[in-house]
Design a protein around this motif. Structure first.
Motif, PDB file in Angstrom:
ATOM      1  N   GLY A  37     -33.002 -47.759 -31.720  1.00 30.06           N
ATOM      2  CA  GLY A  37     -33.324 -47.223 -32.704  1.00 30.06           C
ATOM      3  C   GLY A  37     -34.261 -46.511 -32.859  1.00 30.06           C
ATOM      4  O   GLY A  37     -34.673 -45.890 -33.724  1.00 30.06           O
ATOM      5  N   VAL A  38     -35.026 -46.108 -31.751  1.00 27.77           N
ATOM      6  CA  VAL A  38     -36.179 -45.106 -31.680  1.00 27.77           C
ATOM      7  C   VAL A  38     -35.346 -43.754 -31.615  1.00 27.77           C
ATOM      8  O   VAL A  38     -34.150 -43.406 -31.543  1.00 27.77           O
ATOM      9  CB  VAL A  38     -36.654 -45.036 -30.146  1.00 27.77           C
ATOM     10  CG1 VAL A  38     -37.227 -46.542 -29.847  1.00 27.77           C
ATOM     11  CG2 VAL A  38     -35.890 -44.426 -28.951  1.00 27.77           C
ATOM     12  N   PRO A  39     -36.441 -42.792 -32.161  1.00 30.44           N
ATOM     13  CA  PRO A  39     -35.873 -41.191 -32.615  1.00 30.44           C
ATOM     14  C   PRO A  39     -35.125 -40.672 -31.339  1.00 30.44           C
ATOM     15  O   PRO A  39     -35.462 -40.880 -30.268  1.00 30.44           O
ATOM     16  CB  PRO A  39     -37.094 -40.656 -33.241  1.00 30.44           C
ATOM     17  CG  PRO A  39     -37.882 -41.669 -33.540  1.00 30.44           C
ATOM     18  CD  PRO A  39     -37.722 -42.954 -32.582  1.00 30.44           C
ATOM     19  N   ARG A  40     -34.009 -39.719 -31.648  1.00 30.53           N
ATOM     20  CA  ARG A  40     -33.563 -38.966 -30.631  1.00 30.53           C
ATOM     21  C   ARG A  40     -33.912 -37.435 -31.007  1.00 30.53           C
ATOM     22  O   ARG A  40     -33.436 -36.568 -30.216  1.00 30.53           O
ATOM     23  CB  ARG A  40     -32.072 -39.188 -30.741  1.00 30.53           C
ATOM     24  CG  ARG A  40     -31.350 -40.671 -30.456  1.00 30.53           C
ATOM     25  CD  ARG A  40     -30.167 -40.700 -30.900  1.00 30.53           C
ATOM     26  NE  ARG A  40     -30.079 -40.557 -32.326  1.00 30.53           N
ATOM     27  CZ  ARG A  40     -28.819 -40.687 -33.375  1.00 30.53           C
ATOM     28  NH1 ARG A  40     -27.773 -40.809 -32.676  1.00 30.53           N
ATOM     29  NH2 ARG A  40     -29.014 -40.433 -34.649  1.00 30.53           N
ATOM     30  N   SER A  41     -34.706 -37.136 -31.765  1.00 30.06           N
ATOM     31  CA  SER A  41     -35.056 -35.818 -32.188  1.00 30.06           C
ATOM     32  C   SER A  41     -36.343 -35.732 -32.923  1.00 30.06           C
ATOM     33  O   SER A  41     -36.787 -37.118 -33.595  1.00 30.06           O
ATOM     34  CB  SER A  41     -34.067 -35.023 -33.023  1.00 30.06           C
ATOM     35  OG  SER A  41     -33.804 -35.694 -34.304  1.00 30.06           O
ATOM     36  N   PRO A  42     -37.151 -34.400 -32.947  1.00 27.16           N
ATOM     37  CA  PRO A  42     -38.206 -34.562 -33.879  1.00 27.16           C
ATOM     38  C   PRO A  42     -37.771 -34.827 -35.337  1.00 27.16           C
ATOM     39  O   PRO A  42     -38.737 -35.427 -36.083  1.00 27.16           O
ATOM     40  CB  PRO A  42     -38.590 -32.950 -33.869  1.00 27.16           C
ATOM     41  CG  PRO A  42     -38.026 -32.669 -32.346  1.00 27.16           C
ATOM     42  CD  PRO A  42     -36.821 -33.394 -32.260  1.00 27.16           C
ATOM     43  N   TRP A 368     -35.323 -51.079 -42.603  1.00 27.42           N
ATOM     44  CA  TRP A 368     -35.543 -49.715 -41.996  1.00 27.42           C
ATOM     45  C   TRP A 368     -35.223 -49.976 -40.585  1.00 27.42           C
ATOM     46  O   TRP A 368     -34.549 -49.335 -39.747  1.00 27.42           O
ATOM     47  CB  TRP A 368     -36.883 -48.936 -42.157  1.00 27.42           C
ATOM     48  CG  TRP A 368     -36.628 -47.687 -41.529  1.00 27.42           C
ATOM     49  CD1 TRP A 368     -37.384 -47.252 -40.298  1.00 27.42           C
ATOM     50  CD2 TRP A 368     -36.358 -46.532 -42.097  1.00 27.42           C
ATOM     51  NE1 TRP A 368     -37.278 -45.947 -40.063  1.00 27.42           N
ATOM     52  CE2 TRP A 368     -36.513 -45.345 -41.033  1.00 27.42           C
ATOM     53  CE3 TRP A 368     -35.427 -46.100 -43.296  1.00 27.42           C
ATOM     54  CZ2 TRP A 368     -36.171 -44.038 -41.085  1.00 27.42           C
ATOM     55  CZ3 TRP A 368     -34.826 -44.790 -43.209  1.00 27.42           C
ATOM     56  CH2 TRP A 368     -35.347 -43.896 -42.192  1.00 27.42           C
ATOM     57  N   ALA A 369     -35.729 -50.943 -39.822  1.00 21.05           N
ATOM     58  CA  ALA A 369     -35.537 -51.426 -38.642  1.00 21.05           C
ATOM     59  C   ALA A 369     -34.056 -51.507 -38.229  1.00 21.05           C
ATOM     60  O   ALA A 369     -33.498 -51.190 -37.221  1.00 21.05           O
ATOM     61  CB  ALA A 369     -36.577 -52.389 -38.128  1.00 21.05           C
ATOM     62  N   VAL A 373     -31.313 -48.766 -36.008  1.00 24.91           N
ATOM     63  CA  VAL A 373     -30.729 -49.454 -34.801  1.00 24.91           C
ATOM     64  C   VAL A 373     -29.426 -49.279 -34.940  1.00 24.91           C
ATOM     65  O   VAL A 373     -28.462 -48.973 -33.987  1.00 24.91           O
ATOM     66  CB  VAL A 373     -31.193 -51.216 -34.731  1.00 24.91           C
ATOM     67  CG1 VAL A 373     -30.058 -51.939 -33.678  1.00 24.91           C
ATOM     68  CG2 VAL A 373     -32.635 -51.324 -34.223  1.00 24.91           C
ATOM     69  N   ALA A 374     -28.698 -49.545 -36.261  1.00 20.37           N
ATOM     70  CA  ALA A 374     -27.235 -49.360 -36.474  1.00 20.37           C
ATOM     71  C   ALA A 374     -26.867 -47.754 -36.350  1.00 20.37           C
ATOM     72  O   ALA A 374     -25.813 -47.739 -36.035  1.00 20.37           O
ATOM     73  CB  ALA A 374     -27.067 -49.936 -37.944  1.00 20.37           C
ATOM     74  N   GLU A 375     -27.667 -46.920 -36.762  1.00 20.05           N
ATOM     75  CA  GLU A 375     -27.506 -45.574 -37.146  1.00 20.05           C
ATOM     76  C   GLU A 375     -27.733 -44.620 -35.764  1.00 20.05           C
ATOM     77  O   GLU A 375     -27.040 -43.610 -35.488  1.00 20.05           O
ATOM     78  CB  GLU A 375     -28.061 -44.912 -38.353  1.00 20.05           C
ATOM     79  CG  GLU A 375     -27.572 -45.674 -39.434  1.00 20.05           C
ATOM     80  CD  GLU A 375     -28.222 -44.905 -40.954  1.00 20.05           C
ATOM     81  OE1 GLU A 375     -29.190 -44.148 -40.522  1.00 20.05           O
ATOM     82  OE2 GLU A 375     -27.885 -45.325 -42.005  1.00 20.05           O
ATOM     83  N   ARG A 376     -28.757 -44.900 -35.056  1.00 21.04           N
ATOM     84  CA  ARG A 376     -29.218 -43.937 -33.932  1.00 21.04           C
ATOM     85  C   ARG A 376     -28.704 -44.586 -32.735  1.00 21.04           C
ATOM     86  O   ARG A 376     -29.324 -45.178 -31.836  1.00 21.04           O
ATOM     87  CB  ARG A 376     -30.887 -44.125 -33.862  1.00 21.04           C
ATOM     88  CG  ARG A 376     -31.288 -43.516 -35.159  1.00 21.04           C
ATOM     89  CD  ARG A 376     -33.007 -43.740 -35.008  1.00 21.04           C
ATOM     90  NE  ARG A 376     -33.595 -43.070 -36.198  1.00 21.04           N
ATOM     91  CZ  ARG A 376     -34.881 -43.120 -36.568  1.00 21.04           C
ATOM     92  NH1 ARG A 376     -35.568 -43.530 -35.618  1.00 21.04           N
ATOM     93  NH2 ARG A 376     -35.375 -42.461 -37.543  1.00 21.04           N
ATOM     94  N   VAL A 377     -27.176 -44.331 -32.647  1.00 11.86           N
ATOM     95  CA  VAL A 377     -26.396 -44.771 -31.617  1.00 11.86           C
ATOM     96  C   VAL A 377     -25.793 -43.468 -31.012  1.00 11.86           C
ATOM     97  O   VAL A 377     -25.235 -42.467 -31.542  1.00 11.86           O
ATOM     98  CB  VAL A 377     -25.142 -45.674 -31.876  1.00 11.86           C
ATOM     99  CG1 VAL A 377     -24.185 -46.089 -30.800  1.00 11.86           C
ATOM    100  CG2 VAL A 377     -25.751 -46.794 -32.408  1.00 11.86           C
TER     101      VAL A 377
END
Length: 386
Positions: A37-42, A368-369, A373-377
């Motif tokens: 779930g950590v960011p992949r972009s700014p 949010w957590a 995790v679900a969306e940032r795949v």
């Protein structure tokens, strides 16, 4: 007696800038433990920073780090942040991760490498123009590992020349914040190793150049609050990078290792007028094993608690004890404030601001957590890549 209404009013104005890189994967030079779930972009870093501000009410800006946060349209990123209730803050330069910088950046013996480094810093000012950022934050890994490796005097000349060129590029309302670090990655000499060296360069550059105090960048036993007091007195304290250390530059959560030290620092800030001036309160931390967003929320709360205690110091009683030479009495006044449980006071402040009294619990309930995790795949997570 301390005016509680004034203390609460001051706390409502507090702003702590969070670092974009702390939302990504980070760790030591030995290992970075990736988290789901950590960011992949700014853009996703901004989303997470907005969550911290939403629950604390005290983190309205997020700092960028270039090139880690490179985007095609910085004005669009700034607008995206504003739409989510935060703003883009300081622009942090990076002249330490390119192979060309093995022997230094703006202090390098090769003029071509120095030119490359200064060009990057000038590009960072261009980004500030696009984002509306006030501060350019500079930290240099420049230094030497062995006696005789390079000319120490000449390296200071190169440093001064490079800083002067970047300083001249700053626009109205923009500042250069120069950070220091007494060792690592250079082990024999570091080109900006202490607050005195940073102060000397900033003093020569002019009023737009200020010193940054990273609370983890000091030798054990260093009296950091003394440094803060002197820089405030001279009008040269530009900001803080808040973190904690047990041994060296550990980048742990602020207040985790020595909350009494954080209180002492914040008292000098209050005493010296830094709390109502343009001193920037920024986090610079590495969340290697703890979840990112809760760690940053907890860090903001730690700064708030130390600030509340500093504001509660009965300065009249303290001054009387000091004037009378009452050593124990003066110390007791300070310790009374430090030993005060301010959690209830801060809960009241948050409720008066329309926030939940417990930011950590409110974030945990928000979902949010689980959402990120679900969306940032897929894609590539942001991080140091160690």
């Amino acid at each position: 007696m301390t005016d509680l209404a004034a203390v609460k009013a001051a706390l409502k104005t507090q702003a702590v800038e969070t670092p974009s890189w702390a939302y990504g994967n980070s760790g030591t030079r030995f290992k970075v433990f990736a988290q789901a779930g950590v960011p992949r972009s700014p853009w996703e870093k901004v989303q997470d920073a907005a969550q911290v501000h939403a629950f604390t009410g005290a983190a309205p800006t997020v700092a960028l780090h270039i090139p880690w946060d490179t985007v095609e349209d910085y004005a669009a990123l700034a607008k995206y942040a504003e739409e989510r209730g935060v703003r883009l803050g300081a622009v942090n330069s990076n002249t330490f991760q390119d192979d060309d910088y093995k022997l230094g950046s703006i202090c390098h013996p090769d003029a071509a490498v120095r030119r490359k480094a200064v060009g990057h810093l000038l590009r960072c000012v261009d980004i500030m123009d696009a984002t509306g950022s006030r501060d350019l934050k500079l930290w240099f890994a420049d230094g030497t590992n062995y006696p005789g490796q390079d000319d120490v005097h000449a390296r200071q000349d190169r440093l001064a020349e490079g800083l002067a060129e970047v300083y001249a590029r700053l626009g109205d309302g923009q500042r250069m914040l120069l950070e220091y670090k007494f060792f690592e990655p250079a082990f024999y000499t570091t080109d900006v190793p202490d607050w005195g060296t940073a102060y000397a360069h900033c003093l020569k550059l002019g009023p737009k150049a200020q010193v940054v105090v990273d609370t983890g960048h000091h030798a054990p036993g260093t009296n950091i609050e003394f440094i803060v007091a002197v820089l405030l007195r001279e009008g040269k304290l530009g900001g803080f990078d808040f973190n904690s250390r047990f041994y060296a530059d550990d980048d742990l959560m602020v207040g985790a290792a020595d909350p009494f030290q954080l209180f002492r620092i914040m008292y000098e800030v209050v005493r010296g007028g830094g709390f109502t001036s343009e001193v920037a309160f920024m986090l610079d931390q590495c969340h290697n094993i703890e979840p990112k967003i809760p760690a940053i929320i907890r860090s903001v709360m730690n700064v708030q608690e130390a600030t509340a205690k500093a504001l509660l110091v009965d300065r009249s009683a303290l001054a009387e004890a000091q004037a009378a030479g009452d050593v124990l009495g003066a110390n007791a006044v300070l310790m009374d404030a430090y030993n005060t449980d301010v959690r209830g006071l801060l809960a009241e402040v948050r409720e008066e601001l329309g926030l939940d009294s417990d930011p950590m619990a409110a974030y945990a309930r928000s979902g949010w957590a689980e959402k990120i995790v679900a969306e940032r795949v897929g894609g590539e997570q942001a991080g140091w890549g160690a």
